[in-house]
Write a protein that holds these residues in place. Structure first.
Motif, PDB file in Angstrom:
ATOM      1  N   ILE A 106       3.143  16.533  -9.184  1.00 30.10           N
ATOM      2  CA  ILE A 106       3.654  17.243 -10.361  1.00 30.10           C
ATOM      3  C   ILE A 106       2.487  17.930 -11.062  1.00 30.10           C
ATOM      4  O   ILE A 106       2.559  19.115 -11.401  1.00 30.10           O
ATOM      5  N   ALA A 107       1.407  17.199 -11.266  1.00 28.67           N
ATOM      6  CA  ALA A 107       0.232  17.763 -11.930  1.00 28.67           C
ATOM      7  C   ALA A 107      -0.328  18.934 -11.134  1.00 28.67           C
ATOM      8  O   ALA A 107      -0.612  20.004 -11.702  1.00 28.67           O
ATOM      9  N   GLU A 144      14.864   3.731 -13.032  1.00 36.14           N
ATOM     10  CA  GLU A 144      13.690   4.529 -13.417  1.00 36.14           C
ATOM     11  C   GLU A 144      13.468   5.664 -12.413  1.00 36.14           C
ATOM     12  O   GLU A 144      13.164   6.795 -12.795  1.00 36.14           O
ATOM     13  N   ILE A 145      13.597   5.340 -11.152  1.00 32.60           N
ATOM     14  CA  ILE A 145      13.434   6.350 -10.104  1.00 32.60           C
ATOM     15  C   ILE A 145      14.490   7.441 -10.271  1.00 32.60           C
ATOM     16  O   ILE A 145      14.186   8.633 -10.175  1.00 32.60           O
ATOM     17  N   GLU A 146      15.704   7.050 -10.554  1.00 28.23           N
ATOM     18  CA  GLU A 146      16.793   8.021 -10.750  1.00 28.23           C
ATOM     19  C   GLU A 146      16.517   8.933 -11.940  1.00 28.23           C
ATOM     20  O   GLU A 146      16.769  10.138 -11.882  1.00 28.23           O
ATOM     21  N   ARG A 147      15.976   8.379 -13.004  1.00 27.31           N
ATOM     22  CA  ARG A 147      15.626   9.199 -14.178  1.00 27.31           C
ATOM     23  C   ARG A 147      14.573  10.245 -13.835  1.00 27.31           C
ATOM     24  O   ARG A 147      14.672  11.411 -14.222  1.00 27.31           O
ATOM     25  N   VAL A 148      13.554   9.820 -13.097  1.00 24.90           N
ATOM     26  CA  VAL A 148      12.500  10.762 -12.705  1.00 24.90           C
ATOM     27  C   VAL A 148      13.082  11.819 -11.762  1.00 24.90           C
ATOM     28  O   VAL A 148      12.729  13.002 -11.851  1.00 24.90           O
ATOM     29  N   LYS A 149      13.985  11.416 -10.863  1.00 29.70           N
ATOM     30  CA  LYS A 149      14.636  12.378  -9.967  1.00 29.70           C
ATOM     31  C   LYS A 149      15.343  13.472 -10.758  1.00 29.70           C
ATOM     32  O   LYS A 149      15.207  14.658 -10.449  1.00 29.70           O
ATOM     33  N   GLY A 179       9.976  14.465  -2.531  1.00 28.99           N
ATOM     34  CA  GLY A 179       9.999  13.730  -1.269  1.00 28.99           C
ATOM     35  C   GLY A 179       9.366  12.351  -1.415  1.00 28.99           C
ATOM     36  O   GLY A 179       9.891  11.352  -0.910  1.00 28.99           O
ATOM     37  N   SER A 180       8.250  12.290  -2.125  1.00 27.98           N
ATOM     38  CA  SER A 180       7.594  11.002  -2.371  1.00 27.98           C
ATOM     39  C   SER A 180       8.481  10.082  -3.198  1.00 27.98           C
ATOM     40  O   SER A 180       8.488   8.866  -2.991  1.00 27.98           O
ATOM     41  N   LEU A 181       9.226  10.666  -4.101  1.00 26.77           N
ATOM     42  CA  LEU A 181      10.128   9.876  -4.942  1.00 26.77           C
ATOM     43  C   LEU A 181      11.249   9.257  -4.105  1.00 26.77           C
ATOM     44  O   LEU A 181      11.615   8.095  -4.299  1.00 26.77           O
ATOM     45  N   SER A 196       0.825  -1.206   0.000  1.00 26.99           N
ATOM     46  CA  SER A 196       0.000   0.000   0.000  1.00 26.99           C
ATOM     47  C   SER A 196       0.862   1.260   0.000  1.00 26.99           C
ATOM     48  O   SER A 196       0.613   2.207  -0.746  1.00 26.99           O
ATOM     49  N   GLN A 197       1.882   1.273   0.828  1.00 23.65           N
ATOM     50  CA  GLN A 197       2.744   2.450   0.962  1.00 23.65           C
ATOM     51  C   GLN A 197       3.504   2.745  -0.326  1.00 23.65           C
ATOM     52  O   GLN A 197       3.578   3.893  -0.764  1.00 23.65           O
ATOM     53  N   ILE A 198       4.048   1.723  -0.938  1.00 20.86           N
ATOM     54  CA  ILE A 198       4.835   1.922  -2.162  1.00 20.86           C
ATOM     55  C   ILE A 198       3.941   2.403  -3.307  1.00 20.86           C
ATOM     56  O   ILE A 198       4.336   3.254  -4.109  1.00 20.86           O
ATOM     57  N   SER A 199       2.726   1.907  -3.353  1.00 23.42           N
ATOM     58  CA  SER A 199       1.775   2.346  -4.385  1.00 23.42           C
ATOM     59  C   SER A 199       1.367   3.803  -4.178  1.00 23.42           C
ATOM     60  O   SER A 199       1.320   4.589  -5.126  1.00 23.42           O
ATOM     61  N   ARG A 200       1.066   4.158  -2.925  1.00 22.55           N
ATOM     62  CA  ARG A 200       0.662   5.538  -2.632  1.00 22.55           C
ATOM     63  C   ARG A 200       1.777   6.524  -2.952  1.00 22.55           C
ATOM     64  O   ARG A 200       1.525   7.606  -3.483  1.00 22.55           O
ATOM     65  N   CYS A 201       3.003   6.167  -2.642  1.00 20.04           N
ATOM     66  CA  CYS A 201       4.129   7.059  -2.938  1.00 20.04           C
ATOM     67  C   CYS A 201       4.297   7.252  -4.442  1.00 20.04           C
ATOM     68  O   CYS A 201       4.535   8.364  -4.907  1.00 20.04           O
ATOM     69  N   ALA A 202       4.189   6.174  -5.191  1.00 25.83           N
ATOM     70  CA  ALA A 202       4.336   6.271  -6.645  1.00 25.83           C
ATOM     71  C   ALA A 202       3.268   7.186  -7.232  1.00 25.83           C
ATOM     72  O   ALA A 202       3.566   8.048  -8.064  1.00 25.83           O
TER      73      ALA A 202
END
Length: 116
Positions: free
Chosen positions: A49-50, A98-103, A70-72, A36-42
């Motif tokens: 952003i939106a 992927e996370i690093e790219r978004v960062k 922070g969520s990332l 649940s936590q990992i999904s909510r953060c994603a």
């Protein structure tokens, strides 16, 4: 520009899909925990952003983009924890990439708004 055209939002949205696909194989007893936590953060990353993109001032926009960042970082930590718990196999390095790219995209977007 519409936020849906931004690379950072598009990549964050793709990350949500990958996280959901990875976390669906977590143990059932984690459904109210790490899953649940990992999904909510994603979801929080692309959502903030939106929301930041429709704010009236650069300061407000930066605030929401900072929340997304922070969520990332939370998402990155949870991915590492999932790997530590052996819920992930070889997928860890791919998803962390992927996370690093978004960062990087998000940091660039924040810096752009700081210059406005």
């Amino acid at each position: 520009m519409d936020y849906k055209e931004l690379d950072v939002w598009v990549q964050a949205r793709e990350l949500v899909k990958k996280i959901y696909l990875l976390s669906k194989d977590f143990p059932d007893d984690e459904s109210y925990g790490l899953t649940s936590q990992i999904s909510r953060c994603a979801v929080s990353v692309s959502s903030n952003i939106a929301e930041g993109c429709v704010r009236q001032t650069a300061k407000d926009t930066i605030n929401f983009l900072s929340i997304a960042r922070g969520s990332l970082f939370e998402l990155e930590t949870q991915t590492i924890l999932a790997s530590d718990l052996e819920y992930l196999s070889h997928d860890e390095s791919e998803i962390l990439g992927e996370i690093e790219r978004v960062k990087k995209l998000l940091n660039g977007f924040i810096n752009y708004h700081r210059k406005l």
